[in-house]
Every structure is written in structure tokens, then in C-alpha cells.
Design a protein around this motif. Structure first.
Motif, mmCIF file in Angstrom:
data_model
loop_
_atom_site.group_PDB
_atom_site.id
_atom_site.type_symbol
_atom_site.label_atom_id
_atom_site.label_comp_id
_atom_site.label_asym_id
_atom_site.label_seq_id
_atom_site.Cartn_x
_atom_site.Cartn_y
_atom_site.Cartn_z
ATOM 1 N N PHE A 280 0.798 -1.237 0.000
ATOM 2 C CA PHE A 280 0.000 0.000 0.000
ATOM 3 C C PHE A 280 0.830 1.286 0.000
ATOM 4 O O PHE A 280 0.267 2.380 -0.113
ATOM 5 N N SER A 281 2.123 1.201 0.163
ATOM 6 C CA SER A 281 3.011 2.379 0.201
ATOM 7 C C SER A 281 2.423 3.550 0.987
ATOM 8 O O SER A 281 2.283 4.650 0.444
ATOM 9 N N PRO A 282 2.083 3.363 2.253
ATOM 10 C CA PRO A 282 1.512 4.469 3.032
ATOM 11 C C PRO A 282 2.539 5.581 3.269
ATOM 12 O O PRO A 282 3.744 5.344 3.191
ATOM 13 N N GLU A 283 2.025 6.786 3.573
ATOM 14 C CA GLU A 283 2.897 7.928 3.885
ATOM 15 C C GLU A 283 3.456 7.810 5.301
ATOM 16 O O GLU A 283 4.491 8.372 5.609
ATOM 17 N N SER A 284 2.691 7.144 6.173
ATOM 18 C CA SER A 284 3.165 6.984 7.547
ATOM 19 C C SER A 284 2.778 5.608 8.079
ATOM 20 O O SER A 284 1.820 4.998 7.602
ATOM 21 N N VAL A 285 3.568 5.142 9.031
ATOM 22 C CA VAL A 285 3.274 3.876 9.712
ATOM 23 C C VAL A 285 3.278 4.167 11.206
ATOM 24 O O VAL A 285 4.268 4.680 11.737
ATOM 25 N N VAL A 286 2.157 3.895 11.877
ATOM 26 C CA VAL A 286 2.089 4.155 13.317
ATOM 27 C C VAL A 286 1.827 2.854 14.065
ATOM 28 O O VAL A 286 1.209 1.931 13.522
ATOM 29 N N ILE A 287 2.323 2.772 15.302
ATOM 30 C CA ILE A 287 1.948 1.651 16.156
ATOM 31 C C ILE A 287 1.136 2.173 17.321
ATOM 32 O O ILE A 287 1.334 3.292 17.793
ATOM 33 N N ALA A 288 0.190 1.352 17.755
ATOM 34 C CA ALA A 288 -0.742 1.797 18.792
ATOM 35 C C ALA A 288 -1.107 0.630 19.688
ATOM 36 O O ALA A 288 -1.035 -0.527 19.277
ATOM 37 N N GLY A 289 -1.508 0.931 20.924
ATOM 38 C CA GLY A 289 -1.895 -0.109 21.882
ATOM 39 C C GLY A 289 -0.752 -0.448 22.814
ATOM 40 O O GLY A 289 0.395 -0.050 22.577
ATOM 41 N N GLY A 290 -1.064 -1.169 23.873
ATOM 42 C CA GLY A 290 -0.083 -1.446 24.929
ATOM 43 C C GLY A 290 1.197 -2.082 24.437
ATOM 44 O O GLY A 290 2.288 -1.777 24.943
ATOM 45 N N VAL A 291 1.108 -2.972 23.447
ATOM 46 C CA VAL A 291 2.309 -3.671 22.978
ATOM 47 C C VAL A 291 3.219 -2.730 22.175
ATOM 48 O O VAL A 291 4.389 -3.039 21.933
ATOM 49 N N ALA A 292 2.701 -1.550 21.787
ATOM 50 C CA ALA A 292 3.549 -0.548 21.125
ATOM 51 C C ALA A 292 4.652 -0.079 22.078
ATOM 52 O O ALA A 292 5.641 0.522 21.662
ATOM 53 N N ALA A 293 4.476 -0.361 23.378
ATOM 54 C CA ALA A 293 5.516 -0.015 24.349
ATOM 55 C C ALA A 293 6.732 -0.925 24.209
ATOM 56 O O ALA A 293 7.780 -0.651 24.788
ATOM 57 N N SER A 294 6.595 -2.006 23.461
ATOM 58 C CA SER A 294 7.690 -2.969 23.309
ATOM 59 C C SER A 294 8.850 -2.390 22.501
ATOM 60 O O SER A 294 8.697 -2.056 21.325
ATOM 61 N N GLY A 295 10.010 -2.281 23.139
ATOM 62 C CA GLY A 295 11.203 -1.790 22.449
ATOM 63 C C GLY A 295 11.583 -2.720 21.309
ATOM 64 O O GLY A 295 12.031 -2.272 20.251
ATOM 65 N N GLY A 296 11.388 -4.024 21.521
ATOM 66 C CA GLY A 296 11.714 -5.014 20.492
ATOM 67 C C GLY A 296 10.872 -4.814 19.248
ATOM 68 O O GLY A 296 11.370 -4.913 18.126
ATOM 69 N N LEU A 297 9.586 -4.541 19.434
ATOM 70 C CA LEU A 297 8.694 -4.341 18.283
ATOM 71 C C LEU A 297 9.139 -3.126 17.468
ATOM 72 O O LEU A 297 9.239 -3.175 16.249
#
Ligand code: KG4
Ligand code: ZN
Length: 352
Positions: A280-297
Motif C-alpha cells: 500500500f506504500s503508506p505515507e506513515s506507519v504508526v503503532i498503537a496499543g499497549g504492545v507498542a511499548a515494546s522496544g523489540g517491536l
């Protein structure tokens, strides 16, 4: 425009004031997580009772921290789903009552969507927050990973989105929580598995990655694989109770299992997110939700996706009122109608 956001869908009672969908004036979170530790997970009755006790002081503190009186507030946004019924009811009934008594419009907020909107906050004078430099651009790929959800969604604009895929069984955060239980690590499982994994080697054990069609996920097989691995490691059969495993596993077995599980679970998300980015070649990629706190992710996504991965401050990744207030602002800014304060109900199984 100042919106007060109220969140009570799980074990956090939270309220915040946000201006125009980007400026955070206050953020107050009272968590009952400590009360659930001894049970290894959220006990809905205890969570609901705790919401009742703290919700009005939390709202009051959010107003005071924002240096606002009720006269300054233009509307109240409240999470009405998805979540635990008893918990949602306290937030919704409180918001309805406040909307009626203070004569403010009421906005019904989808919790999962609100997690995505924590990414739109760019300013605050509150201490200890690292805010996003700019709001994400559309089209925006959202990777939603929490205790109740694992979804990929493509946003063309505000409220114009489609779900690309989602988990067909457990959410990724739920898998972290269950694996933590097997390993005898404290609740909530995400941070404790992440901490244990830092001392472990992900290559010691090979766990299976679920192969799902399209952009769907599955985490229940991985969770079961961890259980079987732990049983095999101590030389017991499949009927050995999971509650007795932690006492028999060595520290090195625990940290290595944590590392392998975390690697496999995060790879599952990262593989599909990278595939969606390419399609989809998005302009931005965001992460959301509690697991977004994961440094590994965050680290693994950055390796696989060529544009900067954007995410909210750690404190705005887990449940909070700021994300609810932010989505409330965009509800107003896009001219969507308010809810009826005399009849707004809860929707525990609300989807995106
Ligand atoms: O979004 P959230 O606060 O509540 C829901 O709406 O579900 O997410 C909570 C989930 C829990 O399952 C928790 O274990 C997970 O987020 N979590 C993490 C981390 N911090 C929190 N999972 C992995 N790594 C972390 N560092
Ligand atoms: Zn949440």
C-alpha cells in the motif's frame, strides 16, 4: 476547543484534557493493576469497583492539572467499547451524568481507534513526555497491538479506514500475558516478558510462526507451543499443569523461552506489517496499543520498513484518557454528531 476524555474500559481509570487534537493539557491515570497482580490477570469485578472509587477524583485532577474549570470544557469524550462491561459502564455513566449536569456535548469513543489517535498528540508542557514531532500523514498504516486486539488498518483519512486483517484468536498482548503466567513472571506480562527476554537467547528454542492468510494473525498456537516446550523442558507430559511449571523451570530456561516467544510473536506482526507497507506504500506507519511499548517491536519494525516508525510516548501507549480526548477532538473537527447523554450504552464487543 478543549475536550475532556474519560477512559475506563479495563483496569485503568483515566482522564485527560486535549486541545484541538494535538495539545495535551493533562493526563491522569489511576491503575488498579496492583490489585490484580495476585490473580495473574484483571478481575473484572475488582476493576469495576475500583473505577467507582476513583473516577470522580481522576476527572477532577485532570481538570486541575489542565488549569481548567467546567466552563472551559467544550465537550466530553468517553470510551463506550470495546472492553469489560462493568468497567465500561462506570466511565459511560459518569460521562453521561457530567455531560447532563454541566450541559456539554458527549462523544462516544471506540477504544481501539483511540489508541491509534494517541499518535496525533504533538505538544504538551507536562513534564516527562516525549511528544511526536508531527501528526502522521495519510494514507497511514496503523499497527494496533494491545491486550485485546491485534489488527492492521489502512487509513485514507480521519474515520475513513479499512481493516486489512486481524487476529483470529488471541491478541498479541494476551499471549504475552499468558506466557508470563506460564513462566511465573508478574502481571502485566508484556513488560515482564520483555525484561526476561533481555537476558535470554532467542535461538535456543525454535517456536512455530502461525501461517495465516492475507493480513490475519493467530497467537493461540504459539501460546500452546510455549506450554508444550516448558513441559518438555522439565521432562513432563502434556497433562502437567501449567500453574506448576514456573517452579520447575530454571532461570535460564525461563529467560530463553521468554526470548524465543517474544521474537516469534513480534516477527508475526512485523512480517505482515512489512508486507502491507510494500503493498500500500503508506505515507506513515504508526503503532498503537499497549504492545507498542515494546522496544523489540519498535526496533524490528524499523529494520524492515524504510520510513520512520512513529509511536506515542510510552505513557500514551497503554490505556489513557488523552487518546480518548484526542479522538473526541477529531470527532468534532470532522462534524460528527454527539451521542445522546440520556441513552448512550456500552458495546463490550465493539470492533473497528
Ligand atoms: O492497550 P492496553 O493498555 O490495554 C488493552 O486495550 O488491551 O494493552 C495492554 C497490553 C497487555 O497485554 C500488556 O502485557 C501489553 O499491552 N504490553 C506489552 C508491553 N507493555 C505492555 N507487551 C509487550 N511488550 C511490552 N513492553
Ligand atoms: Zn487499550
Amino acid at each position: 476547543m478543549k475536550i475532556l476524555g474519560i477512559e475506563s474500559s479495563c483496569d485503568e481509570t483515566a482522564a485527560a484534557v486535549v486541545v484541538d487534537g494535538y495539545r495535551l493539557l493533562s493526563n491522569v491515570v489511576a491503575s488498579s493493576a496492583d490489585l490484580h497482580v495476585q490473580y495473574g490477570g484483571v478481575v473484572p469485578e475488582i476493576a469495576a469497583r475500583n473505577h467507582i472509587e476513583v473516577i470522580l477524583p481522576v476527572v477532577q485532577e485532570a481538570l486541575e492539572q489542565a488549569q481548567c474549570t467546567w466552563a472551559d470544557i467544550d465537550g466530553i469524550a468517553v470510551t463506550y467499547g470495546a472492553g469489560l462491561s462493568g468497567s465500561l459502564l462506570i466511565g459511560v455513566m459518569t460521562a453521561r451524568t457530567l455531560a447532563i449536569t454541566h450541559n456539554k456535548p458527549l462523544y462516544a469513543i471506540n477504544h481501539v481507534l483511540a489508541h491509534v489517535y494517541a499518535n496525533f498528540l504533538t505538544e504538551t508542557s507536562l513534564p516527562g513526555f516525549k511528544m511526536r514531532a508531527t501528526q502522521p500523514a495519510f494514507p497511514m498504516l496503523a499497527i494496533i497491538v494491545s491486550g485485546g486486539h491485534s489488527q492492521l488498518a489502512l487509513f485514507e483519512n480521519h474515520f475513513d479506514y479499512r481493516l486489512l486483517g486481524q487476529t483470529q484468536d488471541d491478541a498479541i498482548g494476551e499471549a504475552f500475558d499468558k506466557v508470563a503466567k506460564i513462566l511465573g513472571l508478574p502481571y502485566p506480562g508484556g513488560p515482564s516478558v520483555e525484561k526476561a527476554a533481555q537476558n535470554g537467547d532467542a535461538d535456543v528454542y525454535k517456536l512455530p510462526k502461525a501461517k495465516m492468510p492475507g493480513y490475519d494473525f493467530s497467537f493461540s498456537g504459539l501460546k500452546t507451543a510455549v506450554l508444550r516446550l516448558a513441559q518438555a523442558e522439565i521432562g513432563e507430559s502434556y497433562d502437567f499443569p501449567s500453574t506448576k511449571l514456573a517452579a520447575r523451570l530454571s532461570d535460564s530456561q525461563k529467560v530463553n523461552i521468554a526470548a524465543s516467544f517474544q521474537h516469534t510473536a513480534l516477527q508475526t506482526i512485523v512480517d505482515k506489517a512489512a508486507q502491507a507497507y510494500e503493498e500500500f506504500s503508506p505515507e506513515s506507519v504508526v503503532i498503537a496499543g499497549g504492545v507498542a511499548a515494546s522496544g523489540g517491536l519498535r526496533a524490528e519494525l524499523s529494520e524492515r520498513i524504510p520510513i520512520p516508525i512513529e509511536y506515542p510516548d510510552f505513557k500514551l501507549c497503554t490505556d489513557n484518557g488523552a487518546m480518548v480526548a484526542t479522538l473526541g477532538c477529531f470527532t468534532v473537527l470532522t462534524d460528527q454528531p454527539p451521542a445522546d447523554p440520556y441513552s448512550l450504552g456500552i458495546e463490550p464487543n465493539l470492533s473497528m
